[in-house]
Design a protein around this motif. Structure first.
Motif, PDB file in Angstrom:
ATOM      1  N   THR A 185      -1.732  48.470  59.917  1.00 44.54           N
ATOM      2  CA  THR A 185      -0.351  48.922  59.844  1.00 44.54           C
ATOM      3  C   THR A 185       0.407  48.128  60.900  1.00 44.54           C
ATOM      4  O   THR A 185      -0.197  47.430  61.717  1.00 44.54           O
ATOM      5  CB  THR A 185      -0.225  50.439  60.081  1.00 44.54           C
ATOM      6  N   PHE A 186       1.700  48.252  60.890  1.00 50.06           N
ATOM      7  CA  PHE A 186       2.496  47.392  61.759  1.00 50.06           C
ATOM      8  C   PHE A 186       3.324  48.161  62.771  1.00 50.06           C
ATOM      9  O   PHE A 186       4.220  47.609  63.399  1.00 50.06           O
ATOM     10  CB  PHE A 186       3.352  46.462  60.892  1.00 50.06           C
ATOM     11  N   GLU A 187       2.969  49.435  62.928  1.00 49.55           N
ATOM     12  CA  GLU A 187       3.608  50.250  63.956  1.00 49.55           C
ATOM     13  C   GLU A 187       2.719  51.444  64.253  1.00 49.55           C
ATOM     14  O   GLU A 187       1.829  51.794  63.472  1.00 49.55           O
ATOM     15  CB  GLU A 187       4.997  50.704  63.537  1.00 49.55           C
ATOM     16  N   LEU A 188       2.970  52.068  65.394  1.00 48.97           N
ATOM     17  CA  LEU A 188       2.241  53.266  65.780  1.00 48.97           C
ATOM     18  C   LEU A 188       2.715  54.454  64.961  1.00 48.97           C
ATOM     19  O   LEU A 188       3.885  54.524  64.580  1.00 48.97           O
ATOM     20  CB  LEU A 188       2.491  53.568  67.264  1.00 48.97           C
ATOM     21  N   THR A 189       1.820  55.389  64.714  1.00 46.32           N
ATOM     22  CA  THR A 189       2.240  56.654  64.118  1.00 46.32           C
ATOM     23  C   THR A 189       2.882  57.507  65.212  1.00 46.32           C
ATOM     24  O   THR A 189       2.699  57.236  66.415  1.00 46.32           O
ATOM     25  CB  THR A 189       1.037  57.419  63.529  1.00 46.32           C
ATOM     26  N   SER A 190       3.569  58.541  64.835  1.00 42.25           N
ATOM     27  CA  SER A 190       4.175  59.423  65.848  1.00 42.25           C
ATOM     28  C   SER A 190       3.081  60.092  66.695  1.00 42.25           C
ATOM     29  O   SER A 190       3.262  60.297  67.894  1.00 42.25           O
ATOM     30  CB  SER A 190       5.103  60.446  65.209  1.00 42.25           C
ATOM     31  N   ALA A 191       1.944  60.407  66.103  1.00 46.51           N
ATOM     32  CA  ALA A 191       0.831  60.997  66.861  1.00 46.51           C
ATOM     33  C   ALA A 191       0.287  59.998  67.880  1.00 46.51           C
ATOM     34  O   ALA A 191      -0.049  60.370  69.011  1.00 46.51           O
ATOM     35  CB  ALA A 191      -0.274  61.449  65.917  1.00 46.51           C
ATOM     36  N   GLN A 192       0.196  58.732  67.509  1.00 47.17           N
ATOM     37  CA  GLN A 192      -0.273  57.704  68.445  1.00 47.17           C
ATOM     38  C   GLN A 192       0.732  57.509  69.577  1.00 47.17           C
ATOM     39  O   GLN A 192       0.334  57.340  70.736  1.00 47.17           O
ATOM     40  CB  GLN A 192      -0.528  56.399  67.708  1.00 47.17           C
ATOM     41  N   GLU A 193       2.016  57.537  69.261  1.00 48.76           N
ATOM     42  CA  GLU A 193       3.044  57.451  70.308  1.00 48.76           C
ATOM     43  C   GLU A 193       2.887  58.591  71.311  1.00 48.76           C
ATOM     44  O   GLU A 193       2.881  58.360  72.525  1.00 48.76           O
ATOM     45  CB  GLU A 193       4.452  57.523  69.711  1.00 48.76           C
ATOM     46  N   ARG A 194       2.769  59.825  70.802  1.00 47.77           N
ATOM     47  CA  ARG A 194       2.621  60.990  71.685  1.00 47.77           C
ATOM     48  C   ARG A 194       1.374  60.853  72.556  1.00 47.77           C
ATOM     49  O   ARG A 194       1.408  61.123  73.752  1.00 47.77           O
ATOM     50  CB  ARG A 194       2.562  62.279  70.878  1.00 47.77           C
ATOM     51  N   LEU A 195       0.275  60.434  71.950  1.00 51.71           N
ATOM     52  CA  LEU A 195      -0.962  60.284  72.704  1.00 51.71           C
ATOM     53  C   LEU A 195      -0.792  59.272  73.834  1.00 51.71           C
ATOM     54  O   LEU A 195      -1.151  59.538  74.979  1.00 51.71           O
ATOM     55  CB  LEU A 195      -2.101  59.824  71.790  1.00 51.71           C
ATOM     56  N   LEU A 196      -0.243  58.102  73.531  1.00 48.29           N
ATOM     57  CA  LEU A 196      -0.080  57.080  74.566  1.00 48.29           C
ATOM     58  C   LEU A 196       0.850  57.551  75.675  1.00 48.29           C
ATOM     59  O   LEU A 196       0.678  57.176  76.831  1.00 48.29           O
ATOM     60  CB  LEU A 196       0.417  55.767  73.952  1.00 48.29           C
ATOM     61  N   ASN A 197       1.812  58.388  75.353  1.00 43.48           N
ATOM     62  CA  ASN A 197       2.723  58.902  76.372  1.00 43.48           C
ATOM     63  C   ASN A 197       2.086  59.971  77.248  1.00 43.48           C
ATOM     64  O   ASN A 197       2.656  60.348  78.266  1.00 43.48           O
ATOM     65  CB  ASN A 197       4.024  59.390  75.733  1.00 43.48           C
ATOM     66  N   ASP A 198       0.885  60.421  76.876  1.00 46.69           N
ATOM     67  CA  ASP A 198       0.120  61.345  77.715  1.00 46.69           C
ATOM     68  C   ASP A 198      -0.800  60.591  78.681  1.00 46.69           C
ATOM     69  O   ASP A 198      -1.599  61.204  79.373  1.00 46.69           O
ATOM     70  CB  ASP A 198      -0.722  62.291  76.854  1.00 46.69           C
ATOM     71  N   MET A 199      -0.711  59.275  78.703  1.00 48.46           N
ATOM     72  CA  MET A 199      -1.487  58.403  79.590  1.00 48.46           C
ATOM     73  C   MET A 199      -2.997  58.606  79.449  1.00 48.46           C
ATOM     74  O   MET A 199      -3.696  58.904  80.413  1.00 48.46           O
ATOM     75  CB  MET A 199      -1.055  58.566  81.048  1.00 48.46           C
ATOM     76  N   PRO A 200      -3.532  58.412  78.243  1.00 50.63           N
ATOM     77  CA  PRO A 200      -4.979  58.545  78.049  1.00 50.63           C
ATOM     78  C   PRO A 200      -5.704  57.298  78.563  1.00 50.63           C
ATOM     79  O   PRO A 200      -5.075  56.287  78.886  1.00 50.63           O
ATOM     80  CB  PRO A 200      -5.104  58.622  76.529  1.00 50.63           C
ATOM     81  N   LEU A 201      -7.011  57.366  78.576  1.00 52.52           N
ATOM     82  CA  LEU A 201      -7.799  56.186  78.876  1.00 52.52           C
ATOM     83  C   LEU A 201      -7.603  55.181  77.749  1.00 52.52           C
ATOM     84  O   LEU A 201      -7.766  55.509  76.571  1.00 52.52           O
ATOM     85  CB  LEU A 201      -9.284  56.544  78.989  1.00 52.52           C
ATOM     86  N   THR A 202      -7.218  53.980  78.095  1.00 50.70           N
ATOM     87  CA  THR A 202      -7.083  52.897  77.129  1.00 50.70           C
ATOM     88  C   THR A 202      -7.757  51.669  77.718  1.00 50.70           C
ATOM     89  O   THR A 202      -7.984  51.587  78.925  1.00 50.70           O
ATOM     90  CB  THR A 202      -5.604  52.580  76.798  1.00 50.70           C
ATOM     91  N   PHE A 203      -8.065  50.725  76.875  1.00 52.08           N
ATOM     92  CA  PHE A 203      -8.666  49.479  77.326  1.00 52.08           C
ATOM     93  C   PHE A 203      -7.736  48.345  76.944  1.00 52.08           C
ATOM     94  O   PHE A 203      -7.359  48.204  75.778  1.00 52.08           O
ATOM     95  CB  PHE A 203     -10.053  49.276  76.709  1.00 52.08           C
TER      96      PHE A 203
END
Length: 149
Positions: free
Chosen positions: A6-24
């Motif tokens: 896909t070519f954009e984040l879903t709204s759920a992915q946006e919310r998750l990233l804004n919660d500052m999860p562990l990412t690599f």
């Protein structure tokens, strides 16, 4: 198992990233001809196609981002792992500065792909701050504000 990009984040992915999860964060060191990876949590999605992140000023990945302008971001959301390809990465100066000297970057989402292997489900790992919890929470708030400024 192949997945469609896909070519954009879903709204759920946006919310998750804004919660500052562990990412690599993964970049490619052209001089050494190998990938460089960093575990980070200071990531924010401004919208479905814009991701900002903060890194310590002396991190090797800072050099990669300033020269290569592309990177990958890997995270877990709703039991699946995802890879986001970021392009046009640029450094920016936030209007709100945190107490710690950091470097700030913004990238454009080119594609989002589910990279889970067939039959797998993952849980978001819990991040445990190993230094003063109040200082860690204060710094996380400051960096979050900076990323959105």
């Amino acid at each position: 198992m192949a997945s469609k990009a896909t070519f954009e984040l879903t709204s759920a992915q946006e919310r998750l990233l804004n919660d500052m999860p562990l990412t690599f964060l993964v970049g490619f060191d052209e001089a050494k001809r190998w990938p460089i990876s960093h575990a980070i949590s200071w990531v924010q999605a401004l919208d479905a196609v814009t991701i900002r992140l903060a890194l310590t000023k002396n991190s090797h990945i800072v050099t990669i981002l300033t020269t290569e302008k592309t990177a990958g971001l890997i995270f877990i959301e709703d039991g699946q792992s995802y890879h986001v390809l970021l392009s046009s990465i640029q450094e920016f100066e936030p209007s709100i500065k945190p107490s710690l000297h950091l470097r700030f970057f913004e990238g454009h989402v080119e594609e989002v792909r589910n990279i889970s292997f067939y039959g797998a489900s993952y849980a978001q790992p819990e991040i445990t701050k190993t230094y003063d919890i109040r200082a860690a929470e204060k710094l996380d708030r400051e960096v979050g504000e900076s990323l959105h400024s």
